[in-house]
Motif scaffolding. Structure first.
Motif, PDB file in Angstrom:
ATOM      1  N   ASN A   1      32.489  31.571  38.900  1.00 29.07           N
ATOM      2  CA  ASN A   1      33.622  32.425  38.518  1.00 29.07           C
ATOM      3  C   ASN A   1      34.865  31.917  39.238  1.00 29.07           C
ATOM      4  O   ASN A   1      35.031  32.134  40.437  1.00 29.07           O
ATOM      5  CB  ASN A   1      33.339  33.880  38.899  1.00 29.07           C
ATOM      6  N   ASN A   2      35.717  31.252  38.516  1.00 26.38           N
ATOM      7  CA  ASN A   2      36.938  30.693  39.085  1.00 26.38           C
ATOM      8  C   ASN A   2      38.154  31.537  38.732  1.00 26.38           C
ATOM      9  O   ASN A   2      39.244  31.013  38.495  1.00 26.38           O
ATOM     10  CB  ASN A   2      37.129  29.258  38.594  1.00 26.38           C
ATOM     11  N   GLY A   3      37.939  32.836  38.681  1.00 25.36           N
ATOM     12  CA  GLY A   3      39.018  33.742  38.308  1.00 25.36           C
ATOM     13  C   GLY A   3      39.099  34.005  36.833  1.00 25.36           C
ATOM     14  O   GLY A   3      40.008  34.707  36.368  1.00 25.36           O
ATOM     15  N   ASP A   4      38.143  33.454  36.078  1.00 33.32           N
ATOM     16  CA  ASP A   4      38.163  33.656  34.630  1.00 33.32           C
ATOM     17  C   ASP A   4      37.342  34.872  34.210  1.00 33.32           C
ATOM     18  O   ASP A   4      37.235  35.168  33.023  1.00 33.32           O
ATOM     19  CB  ASP A   4      37.662  32.411  33.903  1.00 33.32           C
ATOM     20  N   ARG A   5      36.746  35.578  35.186  1.00 25.70           N
ATOM     21  CA  ARG A   5      36.058  36.840  34.909  1.00 25.70           C
ATOM     22  C   ARG A   5      36.621  37.906  35.839  1.00 25.70           C
ATOM     23  O   ARG A   5      36.906  37.631  37.017  1.00 25.70           O
ATOM     24  CB  ARG A   5      34.540  36.711  35.117  1.00 25.70           C
ATOM     25  N   ASP A   6      36.773  39.107  35.326  1.00 24.67           N
ATOM     26  CA  ASP A   6      37.450  40.151  36.115  1.00 24.67           C
ATOM     27  C   ASP A   6      36.603  40.654  37.270  1.00 24.67           C
ATOM     28  O   ASP A   6      37.105  40.890  38.370  1.00 24.67           O
ATOM     29  CB  ASP A   6      37.860  41.330  35.214  1.00 24.67           C
ATOM     30  N   PHE A   7      35.301  40.797  37.048  1.00 23.61           N
ATOM     31  CA  PHE A   7      34.457  41.402  38.077  1.00 23.61           C
ATOM     32  C   PHE A   7      33.981  40.346  39.054  1.00 23.61           C
ATOM     33  O   PHE A   7      33.194  39.466  38.699  1.00 23.61           O
ATOM     34  CB  PHE A   7      33.259  42.121  37.439  1.00 23.61           C
ATOM     35  N   ASP A   8      34.461  40.438  40.292  1.00 23.45           N
ATOM     36  CA  ASP A   8      34.100  39.486  41.335  1.00 23.45           C
ATOM     37  C   ASP A   8      34.122  40.216  42.674  1.00 23.45           C
ATOM     38  O   ASP A   8      35.180  40.627  43.154  1.00 23.45           O
ATOM     39  CB  ASP A   8      35.081  38.310  41.353  1.00 23.45           C
ATOM     40  N   ILE A   9      32.944  40.397  43.259  1.00 28.17           N
ATOM     41  CA  ILE A   9      32.856  40.991  44.604  1.00 28.17           C
ATOM     42  C   ILE A   9      32.153  39.997  45.530  1.00 28.17           C
ATOM     43  O   ILE A   9      31.334  40.356  46.374  1.00 28.17           O
ATOM     44  CB  ILE A   9      32.148  42.353  44.588  1.00 28.17           C
ATOM     45  N   GLY A  10      32.519  38.737  45.355  1.00 25.33           N
ATOM     46  CA  GLY A  10      31.905  37.663  46.123  1.00 25.33           C
ATOM     47  C   GLY A  10      32.107  37.781  47.618  1.00 25.33           C
ATOM     48  O   GLY A  10      31.381  37.144  48.389  1.00 25.33           O
ATOM     49  N   ALA A  11      33.046  38.588  48.066  1.00 25.53           N
ATOM     50  CA  ALA A  11      33.260  38.798  49.494  1.00 25.53           C
ATOM     51  C   ALA A  11      32.020  39.377  50.173  1.00 25.53           C
ATOM     52  O   ALA A  11      31.873  39.286  51.393  1.00 25.53           O
ATOM     53  CB  ALA A  11      34.454  39.721  49.715  1.00 25.53           C
ATOM     54  N   TYR A  12      31.129  39.956  49.373  1.00 24.22           N
ATOM     55  CA  TYR A  12      29.941  40.604  49.949  1.00 24.22           C
ATOM     56  C   TYR A  12      28.658  39.846  49.609  1.00 24.22           C
ATOM     57  O   TYR A  12      27.563  40.388  49.726  1.00 24.22           O
ATOM     58  CB  TYR A  12      29.858  42.047  49.450  1.00 24.22           C
TER      59      TYR A  12
ATOM     60  N   ALA B   1      47.819  37.599  32.104  1.00 24.41           N
ATOM     61  CA  ALA B   1      46.557  37.043  32.621  1.00 24.41           C
ATOM     62  C   ALA B   1      45.363  37.888  32.203  1.00 24.41           C
ATOM     63  O   ALA B   1      44.617  38.404  33.032  1.00 24.41           O
ATOM     64  CB  ALA B   1      46.624  36.903  34.139  1.00 24.41           C
ATOM     65  N   PHE B   2      45.183  38.027  30.897  1.00 26.96           N
ATOM     66  CA  PHE B   2      44.057  38.788  30.379  1.00 26.96           C
ATOM     67  C   PHE B   2      42.829  37.882  30.285  1.00 26.96           C
ATOM     68  O   PHE B   2      42.929  36.664  30.466  1.00 26.96           O
ATOM     69  CB  PHE B   2      44.418  39.382  29.014  1.00 26.96           C
ATOM     70  N   TYR B   3      41.683  38.470  30.000  1.00 29.56           N
ATOM     71  CA  TYR B   3      40.427  37.726  30.045  1.00 29.56           C
ATOM     72  C   TYR B   3      39.937  37.300  28.666  1.00 29.56           C
ATOM     73  O   TYR B   3      38.742  37.179  28.422  1.00 29.56           O
ATOM     74  CB  TYR B   3      39.372  38.547  30.792  1.00 29.56           C
ATOM     75  N   THR B   4      40.876  37.046  27.785  1.00 31.47           N
ATOM     76  CA  THR B   4      40.596  36.476  26.476  1.00 31.47           C
ATOM     77  C   THR B   4      40.636  34.953  26.576  1.00 31.47           C
ATOM     78  O   THR B   4      41.050  34.404  27.608  1.00 31.47           O
ATOM     79  CB  THR B   4      41.624  36.962  25.455  1.00 31.47           C
ATOM     80  N   ALA B   5      40.243  34.287  25.515  1.00 27.35           N
ATOM     81  CA  ALA B   5      40.194  32.813  25.549  1.00 27.35           C
ATOM     82  C   ALA B   5      41.559  32.201  25.820  1.00 27.35           C
ATOM     83  O   ALA B   5      41.670  31.181  26.508  1.00 27.35           O
ATOM     84  CB  ALA B   5      39.619  32.289  24.232  1.00 27.35           C
ATOM     85  N   ASP B   6      42.623  32.817  25.279  1.00 29.12           N
ATOM     86  CA  ASP B   6      43.959  32.263  25.489  1.00 29.12           C
ATOM     87  C   ASP B   6      44.757  33.019  26.544  1.00 29.12           C
ATOM     88  O   ASP B   6      45.944  32.751  26.745  1.00 29.12           O
ATOM     89  CB  ASP B   6      44.741  32.243  24.165  1.00 29.12           C
ATOM     90  N   GLY B   7      44.124  33.972  27.222  1.00 31.30           N
ATOM     91  CA  GLY B   7      44.809  34.708  28.275  1.00 31.30           C
ATOM     92  C   GLY B   7      45.753  35.780  27.780  1.00 31.30           C
ATOM     93  O   GLY B   7      46.475  36.389  28.577  1.00 31.30           O
ATOM     94  N   ARG B   8      45.772  36.029  26.480  1.00 30.11           N
ATOM     95  CA  ARG B   8      46.666  37.026  25.904  1.00 30.11           C
ATOM     96  C   ARG B   8      45.895  38.285  25.508  1.00 30.11           C
ATOM     97  O   ARG B   8      44.763  38.202  25.021  1.00 30.11           O
ATOM     98  CB  ARG B   8      47.362  36.470  24.657  1.00 30.11           C
ATOM     99  N   ALA B   9      46.553  39.414  25.708  1.00 34.65           N
ATOM    100  CA  ALA B   9      45.971  40.670  25.233  1.00 34.65           C
ATOM    101  C   ALA B   9      46.047  40.722  23.719  1.00 34.65           C
ATOM    102  O   ALA B   9      46.907  40.098  23.096  1.00 34.65           O
ATOM    103  CB  ALA B   9      46.707  41.855  25.832  1.00 34.65           C
ATOM    104  N   ARG B  10      45.149  41.489  23.145  1.00 37.73           N
ATOM    105  CA  ARG B  10      45.118  41.645  21.699  1.00 37.73           C
ATOM    106  C   ARG B  10      45.609  43.041  21.301  1.00 37.73           C
ATOM    107  O   ARG B  10      45.043  44.050  21.749  1.00 37.73           O
ATOM    108  CB  ARG B  10      43.681  41.485  21.176  1.00 37.73           C
TER     109      ARG B  10
END
Length: 898
Positions: free
Chosen positions: A523-534, A568-577
């Protein structure tokens, strides 16, 4: 010295922090955690009463197979063997799990991992499908991910808060308290309620829009059109068409796509047409639209009234469209905000608990995500297609497609639409496992294998609230009997199915760490859910884990975050729909079933009352199921207040108490969802609801069913108070509730009435008790009371019409010594003496304050909620009764003016 443990409330999605104190003698008390950022010490009536729900009365304490108690090894071996044999003979899609937002995240994680990654089926769904699935679908369509953009703080920072389909005061009381406090500090803040009913939340609102059921999309489509054509409002006669200053053109052009298509679907706004669609008048629409246009800091909070619809996802996107068009998203005091119904609906969504999702917010239809999850789990298989959503899942059980079913921490026999069909499906299923905490629920009674699970107070794990905040739920009580946590039960079955190495956990800390690692994996920031700190959290750090909001990526400082302010949305092109939405209101008119049935919650009860039904004070406000209907409808039907009403749909019928009120729209009826066969004779309202679902989310339309109503012709009504719970109640209608000192029962019969005195003696089981009686053949009234010395064992009051006895006074008699004859005859008389003023119907359950006390206080000079609070304490704890107190006081104003 008392031991104090910080944990989390197990009720709604607000996720309040709780401090549980355990005294040396084992007595438990609870209070709000002043340091928890969700509630800052506040609790609602349910949370305040948590200590009253943790006794072992009625607990399932040993595993059972076909009604016989067995050891864990035998029960778990049987579950593993039967599931394995079913899969071998009929394929992985022949089995299913049905989970619950009552599970902790760690429980959810291992169940999802077992089903999707090792059994190889996605037939794992959750009762969150019934409350928040349309929000999930709407988020994913618009944002590319199931992301809640904002925080609770936004409700306090906004200049306008729009509550859509949300009775916040009763269903999320602590958020309502925070909102009320913000408005008190800034009176210029405006609150709008969009709801067909005038709920207690309307008391908080500056503007109540009593829309037609299911016309939310028409309302917000109209708003989108007005944003583009503000000239359609009288206040903006000269605004240039198509060049509206209210649209954020930079945001639209740089961070979204599909705007023109969404505008075309909305159409050119015509206030008269919108008024016709929504049932509002032009002035109301103009006021609402003007508030949105004039106030950039606007938050739109929505809940079940939006989601529980066959067009729920479109409703969600109609709201999101308006926020995207104005760039009002992800900034302080701005954004669409979904408030979840259950304590861990969000945690379930994070681990892929829904049939159409993967763990860590990944998409089951995405081949890359499938490869990521399977690789991380090192699993032999992974389901690559969505499984059956709740309604379809139980239809597959009924048809025989699903042959082994495991239900965890939920009660679908009562909560699912077409509940009688669901019951029949479970009865017909060859193998049913239920994990739960009580030995009697309408669902557990149908199980072949019953597994005793840990309850709140014993659970150890995490939950996620509506603002993406993860909190610890810590145990402060030992596991009773042979009960075990759900994660342990699932992993033990997984091991017996041959997957031991993948489910080799010592405790929930290890599961949480794995869940955290998966969220950060590739996950390089391309997915919203990231709690890798733990990802490397150990048991000690887990035990001390403080509430935090995700995302919390490795190496980052913990902080409150919002999403999407800079795109910075999580769609393929980063745009909201923008999603084109039809504002057409579904036409469900049916002359055979002329009323719209709306189901929902009451203030003090929770889901199917397996927890709140244990607390006497939580039944003191609403002790029986009821139908809220407008006076005009009641008049046409010939139904007087407090009589009984029969509601009939094409799926079944119920009998409930009539609550006649002009808070309800003509043609609509509201009935709460909480009552089951454990608490009422015929109160399972979801048996009437047809299983119509949203095509995108699969969420049932629980707010817009069709019924007809008729007066239940009772030949006799009765009200009983009993020191012991009655085994059977021979009546067409009954409703049972716990009260201080015992139980209270409402009863009605339509045919020949039983011998009431004999019935009371059967219930009290004391042949030597002294009976006092009263009969009036003219009025038809009968009253009987049984005493063992000074103790009242039970009393029953019978009449031809609804029994006119103060319930609050009557139940107090169960704990009152009756030493002399006058006291005993007062029970038969059914009223307090002059030295015992009657409380009247309970209004404030936190402090047991009744309506009559409030009226007397008003007569003594307490003319507002604040002075009532100072005098009686009513309304000073959770605050959810303040609207009711205010309505009582307002009713006294004409009297005071005379």
């Amino acid at each position: 010295m008392a031991k104090e443990v910080k944990t989390t409330c197990p009720y709604c999605g607000v996720g309040c922090g709780v401090i549980a104190s355990v005294a040396d003698d084992g007595a438990v008390s609870v209070r709000g955690d002043p340091d928890h950022p969700a509630n800052f010490g506040r609790l609602c009536s349910k949370g305040s009463a948590l200590a009253e729900t943790i006794d072992l009365d009625g607990r399932l304490l040993e595993p059972e197979v076909n009604g016989k108690k067995v050891g864990w090894d035998r029960a778990l071996d049987l579950v593993a063997r039967r599931f394995s044999e079913t899969i071998a003979g009929h394929g992985p899609d022949s089995v299913a799990f049905y989970l619950s937002g009552q599970l902790l995240t760690e429980d959810y994680y291992v169940a999802n991992k077992l089903m999707k990654g090792f059994i190889g089926s996605a037939n794992i769904d959750t009762n969150s499908r019934l409350c928040m699935a349309s929000s999930v679908a709407g988020h994913r369509r618009a944002f590319g991910s199931d992301t809640v953009p904002g925080t609770y703080e936004d409700l306090e920072l906004a200049d306008v808060v729009i509550l859509v389909g949300s009775n916040l005061v009763w269903c999320h009381p602590v958020l309502a308290q925070r909102l009320a406090a913000a408005k008190e500090a800034r009176p210029e803040m405006k609150i709008v309620l969009v709801d067909p009913r005038r709920t207690m939340t309307a008391d908080l609102a500056d503007l109540h829009l009593a829309i037609r059921p299911d016309s939310d999309a028409a309302l917000f489509n109209g708003l989108l059109g007005i944003l583009n054509h503000p000239d359609c409002l009288e206040e903006h006669p000269n605004s240039p068409v198509g060049n509206s200053p209210h649209l954020d053109r930079d945001f639209i052009e740089n961070h979204t796509c599909g705007f023109e298509e969404a505008l075309a679907a909305a159409g050119c706004p015509d206030l008269d047409e919108i008024a016709h669609a929504t049932g509002l008048n032009v002035r109301e629409l103009s006021d609402f639209y003007s508030l949105f246009l004039k106030n950039e800091k606007t938050v739109t909070v929505y809940s079940q009234g939006v989601n529980q619809s066959e067009i729920g996802t479109d409703k969600v996107n109609s709201i999101i469209n308006c926020h995207l068009a104005t760039g009002r998203i992800g900034k302080p005091g701005m954004g669409p905000f979904s408030v979840t119904g259950q304590p861990n609906a969000m945690g379930g969504r994070e681990v892929g608990g829904l049939a159409n999702m993967l763990a860590a917010h990944m998409a089951i239809e995405n081949p890359e995500h499938l490869e990521i999850v399977q690789g991380f789990w090192n699993s032999p298989t992974i389901s690559s297609t969505p499984g059956l959503k709740a309604v379809d899942l139980f239809k597959a059980v009924k048809s025989g497609k699903i042959k082994a079913l495991w239900i965890m921490a939920t009660n679908p026999v009562d909560s699912m639409p077409e509940a009688d069909d669901v019951k029949a499906a479970i009865v017909a299923c060859p193998f049913v496992v239920v994990s739960d905490v009580l030995e009697k629920t309408d669902t557990l009674e149908l199980a072949h294998v019953k597994l005793p699970a840990a309850a709140w107070g014993e659970k150890d794990g995490t939950v996620t609230n509506s603002e993406r905040r993860i909190s610890r739920q810590r145990p402060f009580l030992p596991l009773p009997g042979s009960a075990h946590p759900d994660w342990w039960i699932v992993t033990e079955v997984a091991r017996r199915m041959g997957f031991a190495s993948a489910f080799d956990y010592d405790g929930p800390a290890e599961i949480f760490a794995e869940h955290s690692r998966l969220s950060a994996y590739r996950n390089n920031g391309d997915r919203d859910f990231d709690i890798g700190a733990y990802a490397e959290i150990d048991r000690q750090a887990y035990d001390g884990l403080q509430p935090f909001q995700w995302p919390q990526r490795a190496g980052e400082v913990s902080e409150t975050k919002r999403f999407f302010a800079d795109g910075a949305f999580y769609t393929a092109d980063g745009r909201a729909r923008f999603v084109p939405v039809s504002g057409k209101v579904p036409d469900r008119h049916d002359p055979d079933y002329p009323f719209t049935l709306n189901t929902g919650r009451v203030r003090d009860h929770w889901h199917t009352m397996t927890r709140t039904g244990k607390a006497a004070r939580l039944s003191s406000h609403m002790a029986e199921p009821f139908a809220e209907l407008h006076p005009d409808d009641a008049s046409v039907l010939g139904i007087a207040p407090a009589e009984l009403v029969r509601l009939i749909s094409s799926r079944g019928e119920v009998i409930v108490r009539a609550l006649v009120t002009d808070r309800q729209q003509p043609g609509s009826i509201f009935v709460p969802m909480h009552w089951t066969d454990q608490f009422a004779s015929k109160g399972r309202i979801d048996a009437l609801v047809k299983a119509r679902t949203d095509p995108y989310s699969g969420q049932p339309a629980s707010k817009n069913a069709r019924v007809r109503a008729e007066r239940f012709a009772a030949s006799a009504y009765a009200f009983a108070i009993l020191a012991e719970k009655p085994n059977t109640i021979p009546a067409d209608y009954w409703a049972l509730a716990r009260c201080n000192g015992g139980f209270r029962v409402e009863i009605a019969t339509s045919g020949d009435a039983p011998d009431w005195s004999s019935l009371l003696q059967d219930w009290c089981k004391n042949p030597d008790a002294e009976m006092l009686s009263y009969r009036d053949s003219h009025s038809g009234e009968e009253r009987f009371a049984l005493f063992a010395g000074a103790k009242l064992l039970g009393a029953i009051f019978v009449a031809r019409n609804p029994v006119a006895v103060s319930r609050s006074w009557a139940v107090e008699q169960l704990e009152t010594p009756h030493e002399d004859t006058r006291q005993r005859f007062a029970v038969i008389a059914g009223r307090a003496g002059a030295d015992q003023p009657d409380k009247g119907p309970i209004v404030c359950s936190c402090f047991g304050v009744g309506a009559s006390q409030i009226v007397r206080a008003a007569g003594s000079g307490c003319h507002n909620v604040e002075t009532i609070g100072k005098s009686l304490k009513a309304g000073t704890n959770c605050g959810s009764c303040r609207a009711e107190i205010r309505s009582i006081l307002q009713a006294q104003l004409p009297i005071a003016a005379e």
